[in-house]
Scaffold this active site. Structure first.
Site, mmCIF file in Angstrom:
data_model
loop_
_atom_site.group_PDB
_atom_site.id
_atom_site.type_symbol
_atom_site.label_atom_id
_atom_site.label_comp_id
_atom_site.label_asym_id
_atom_site.label_seq_id
_atom_site.Cartn_x
_atom_site.Cartn_y
_atom_site.Cartn_z
ATOM 1 C CB SER A 92 -44.502 -25.517 15.714
ATOM 2 O OG SER A 92 -43.237 -24.961 16.014
ATOM 3 C CD GLN B 167 -23.123 -23.799 6.846
ATOM 4 O OE1 GLN B 167 -24.333 -23.701 6.618
ATOM 5 N NE2 GLN B 167 -22.427 -22.820 7.404
ATOM 6 C CD1 TRP C 179 -38.488 -25.674 16.371
ATOM 7 C CD2 TRP C 179 -36.907 -24.097 16.625
ATOM 8 N NE1 TRP C 179 -38.940 -24.739 17.270
ATOM 9 C CE2 TRP C 179 -37.995 -23.766 17.444
ATOM 10 C CE3 TRP C 179 -35.803 -23.250 16.605
ATOM 11 C CZ2 TRP C 179 -38.022 -22.629 18.264
ATOM 12 C CZ3 TRP C 179 -35.814 -22.116 17.409
ATOM 13 C CH2 TRP C 179 -36.904 -21.814 18.227
ATOM 14 C CB SER C 180 -32.351 -24.155 16.609
ATOM 15 O OG SER C 180 -32.813 -23.111 15.781
ATOM 16 N N GLY D 205 -30.459 -26.132 9.339
ATOM 17 C CA GLY D 205 -30.377 -25.063 8.359
ATOM 18 C C GLY D 205 -28.971 -25.055 7.784
ATOM 19 C CB ALA E 131 -27.630 -23.651 19.741
ATOM 20 C CE LYS F 135 -21.054 -20.615 11.994
ATOM 21 N NZ LYS F 135 -21.526 -20.764 10.618
ATOM 22 C CE1 TYR G 275 -39.940 -19.924 9.738
ATOM 23 C CE2 TYR G 275 -39.181 -21.640 8.261
ATOM 24 C CZ TYR G 275 -39.559 -21.221 9.523
ATOM 25 O OH TYR G 275 -39.547 -22.125 10.563
ATOM 26 C CG ASN H 113 -24.722 -29.802 9.135
ATOM 27 O OD1 ASN H 113 -23.598 -29.691 9.617
ATOM 28 N ND2 ASN H 113 -25.458 -28.755 8.813
HETATM 29 N N1 LIG Z 1 -41.040 -24.084 14.415
HETATM 30 C C1 LIG Z 1 -40.325 -23.048 14.721
HETATM 31 O O1 LIG Z 1 -40.770 -22.147 15.443
HETATM 32 C C2 LIG Z 1 -38.947 -22.922 14.158
HETATM 33 C C3 LIG Z 1 -38.068 -21.928 14.614
HETATM 34 C C4 LIG Z 1 -36.799 -21.877 14.067
HETATM 35 C C5 LIG Z 1 -36.417 -22.804 13.100
HETATM 36 N N2 LIG Z 1 -37.303 -23.741 12.650
HETATM 37 C C6 LIG Z 1 -36.953 -24.735 11.614
HETATM 38 O O2 LIG Z 1 -35.725 -25.348 11.923
HETATM 39 C C7 LIG Z 1 -34.818 -25.145 10.851
HETATM 40 C C8 LIG Z 1 -33.416 -25.135 11.371
HETATM 41 O O3 LIG Z 1 -33.220 -24.031 12.268
HETATM 42 P P1 LIG Z 1 -31.793 -23.368 12.346
HETATM 43 O O4 LIG Z 1 -31.408 -22.889 10.989
HETATM 44 O O5 LIG Z 1 -31.772 -22.434 13.472
HETATM 45 O O6 LIG Z 1 -30.929 -24.701 12.681
HETATM 46 P P2 LIG Z 1 -29.448 -24.996 13.051
HETATM 47 O O7 LIG Z 1 -29.116 -26.216 12.264
HETATM 48 O O8 LIG Z 1 -29.304 -25.034 14.539
HETATM 49 O O9 LIG Z 1 -28.583 -23.754 12.518
HETATM 50 C C9 LIG Z 1 -28.334 -23.644 11.143
HETATM 51 C C10 LIG Z 1 -27.274 -22.603 10.879
HETATM 52 O O10 LIG Z 1 -26.049 -22.973 11.511
HETATM 53 C C11 LIG Z 1 -24.949 -22.743 10.623
HETATM 54 N N3 LIG Z 1 -24.402 -24.052 10.271
HETATM 55 C C12 LIG Z 1 -25.079 -25.150 9.824
HETATM 56 N N4 LIG Z 1 -24.248 -26.154 9.573
HETATM 57 C C13 LIG Z 1 -22.998 -25.718 9.875
HETATM 58 C C14 LIG Z 1 -21.729 -26.330 9.811
HETATM 59 N N5 LIG Z 1 -21.584 -27.580 9.401
HETATM 60 N N6 LIG Z 1 -20.660 -25.594 10.200
HETATM 61 C C15 LIG Z 1 -20.817 -24.317 10.616
HETATM 62 N N7 LIG Z 1 -22.003 -23.667 10.674
HETATM 63 C C16 LIG Z 1 -23.097 -24.377 10.315
HETATM 64 C C17 LIG Z 1 -25.535 -22.039 9.408
HETATM 65 O O11 LIG Z 1 -25.574 -20.629 9.622
HETATM 66 P P3 LIG Z 1 -24.418 -19.617 9.122
HETATM 67 O O12 LIG Z 1 -23.597 -20.297 8.081
HETATM 68 O O13 LIG Z 1 -25.166 -18.451 8.589
HETATM 69 O O14 LIG Z 1 -23.662 -19.277 10.366
HETATM 70 C C18 LIG Z 1 -26.963 -22.534 9.395
HETATM 71 O O15 LIG Z 1 -27.860 -21.715 8.680
HETATM 72 C C19 LIG Z 1 -35.311 -23.872 10.185
HETATM 73 O O16 LIG Z 1 -34.865 -23.713 8.867
HETATM 74 C C20 LIG Z 1 -36.793 -24.080 10.249
HETATM 75 O O17 LIG Z 1 -37.203 -24.977 9.232
HETATM 76 C C21 LIG Z 1 -38.549 -23.814 13.184
#
Ligand SMILES: NC(=O)c1ccc[n+]([C@@H]2O[C@H](COP(=O)([O-])OP(=O)(O)OC[C@H]3O[C@@H](n4cnc5c(N)ncnc54)[C@H](OP(=O)(O)O)[C@@H]3O)[C@@H](O)[C@H]2O)c1
Length: 332
Positions: free
Chosen positions: A151, A290, A204-205, A284, A208, A215, A54, A294
């Site tokens: 993963s 946030q 993860w995600s 994330g 999405a 939003k 990362y 969450n």
């Molecule tokens: N193993 C793998 O291959 C893999 C791949 C991807 C991720 N991951 C892991 O999974 C974690 C989470 O992934 P992700 O960041 O994609 O997860 P996510 O929770 O689906 O998306 C997080 C993003 O959504 C937005 N967000 C979060 N809470 C919010 C809220 N309450 N209101 C509005 N927007 C909000 C923020 O982005 P903005 O504010 O910038 O819009 C935040 O950075 C990563 O950090 C990593 O540790 C693993």
């Protein structure tokens, strides 16, 4: 916060973990990154997920600094190995050489003597699985990692690795797949196999990448400061979710969230936690508010009628094909 066992292991993890992909060392400044980690700790999150790759290894450094001074025994720190961390042909993959070098780099950057979970970030078709698992076994036996995970591995790959892990007497306890209302590819094969083997999902995600927060509006430019505006890396990763069909359907979930007394982000995170094979949802965040929003998804029970109503809205845009669980055919 609520806590669950990581698979069938004795390790307890927070239902909601904090992950720093895209954000730390890249999209957000260090001050915001530290504030998000602080918010996570203040709201009861104890589980933190990162990876060597990362932000070109900078994310582990940021997380290490942000967690400095915390009681190590009160945290579960997860990292990963596989994607390239340098220019060399051995700076990637799951060879013994790269695994041994990468764990040392991760521990140095995270400023810790061990990680709680060390994960193979994808399957490496060019390294014998025995070599990878033996390297993981040496890492566990030397105390540099307590548990092993994978993963985005297919059910058959998890089964083969689990058998070797048993022979080598190391705990392979988790898989880290993408999972959300819109991406359900693990349900057909990975989850039944994992349940049988006692492997838990750290998903993860779950939102999405922010799309399920509601939003992003169909036909409108993305909100300022959102991942879709992060030209460094986020915009490229989130792009596939930003079709009008997906965004219109996501808007239709809003009345359902309101009826349930939840915000949209809470509904999205609570949805993945309804699956008992999910040990933790990694969210994330680019700002501390946030995280505060969450974490309220922990412990929420969604009733069957609500789950059915969600399915009816998103089904046409939901991916369920188990073949979408994949790793690169060639080492990157
Ligand atoms: N193993 C793998 O291959 C893999 C791949 C991807 C991720 N991951 C892991 O999974 C974690 C989470 O992934 P992700 O960041 O994609 O997860 P996510 O929770 O689906 O998306 C997080 C993003 O959504 C937005 N967000 C979060 N809470 C919010 C809220 N309450 N209101 C509005 N927007 C909000 C923020 O982005 P903005 O504010 O910038 O819009 C935040 O950075 C990563 O950090 C990593 O540790 C693993």
């Amino acid at each position: 916060m609520e806590f669950r066992h990581l698979g069938r292991s004795g390790l307890l993890v927070s239902e909601i973990s904090y992950g720093n992909w895209i954000t730390h060392g890249s999209q957000v400044e260090e001050e915001a990154a530290t504030a998000c980690v602080r918010a996570a700790l203040d709201t009861g999150i104890t589980t933190f997920d990162t990876a060597d790759v990362y932000a070109g290894t900078k994310a582990e450094e940021v997380l290490g600094r942000a967690l400095k001074g915390e009681r190590r025994e009160g945290l579960e720190i997860f990292t990963k190995v596989y994607w390239p961390t340098g220019p060399g042909r051995n700076d990637r993959g799951l060879s013994r050489k790269h695994i041994m070098e990468s764990i040392n780099g991760s521990l140095r950057r995270l400023q810790t003597d061990y990680v709680d979970l060390y994960q193979a970030h994808r399957y490496d078709y060019s390294t014998p699985l025995e070599e990878t698992m033996e390297a993981f076994a040496d890492i566990v036996h030397s105390g540099k990692a307590h548990y092993i995970g994978v993963s985005e591995w297919k059910a058959s790959q998890i089964r083969a690795a689990h058998a070797l892990a048993r022979e080598l007497r190391i705990p392979l306890v988790s898989n880290q797949p993408q999972y959300s209302m819109l991406w359900r590819v693990i349900e057909a094969e990975v989850i039944p196999t994992s349940e049988e083997l006692g492997v838990g999902q750290i998903v993860w995600s779950p939102m999405a990448q922010g799309v399920l927060s509601g939003k992003y509006l169909p036909g409108q430019p993305p909100p300022a400061g959102s991942r879709a505006t992060d030209e460094k890396s986020g915009a490229g990763f989130i792009a596939s979710w930003l079709s009008d069909d997906v965004l219109t359907r996501v808007q239709r979930l809003k009345p359902l969230a309101e009826q349930a007394g939840l915000t949209m982000p809470q509904l999205a995170v609570a949805w993945v936690l309804q699956n008992p094979n999910v040990s933790s949802a990694i969210v994330g965040a680019s700002r501390p508010e946030q995280v505060h929003d969450n974490v309220k998804a922990a412990g929420v029970k969604l009733d069957a009628d609500l789950l059915k109503a969600i399915d009816e809205i998103v089904e046409p845009v939901t991916e369920r094909d188990p073949a979408k669980t994949e790793s690169p055919a060639q080492r990157p």
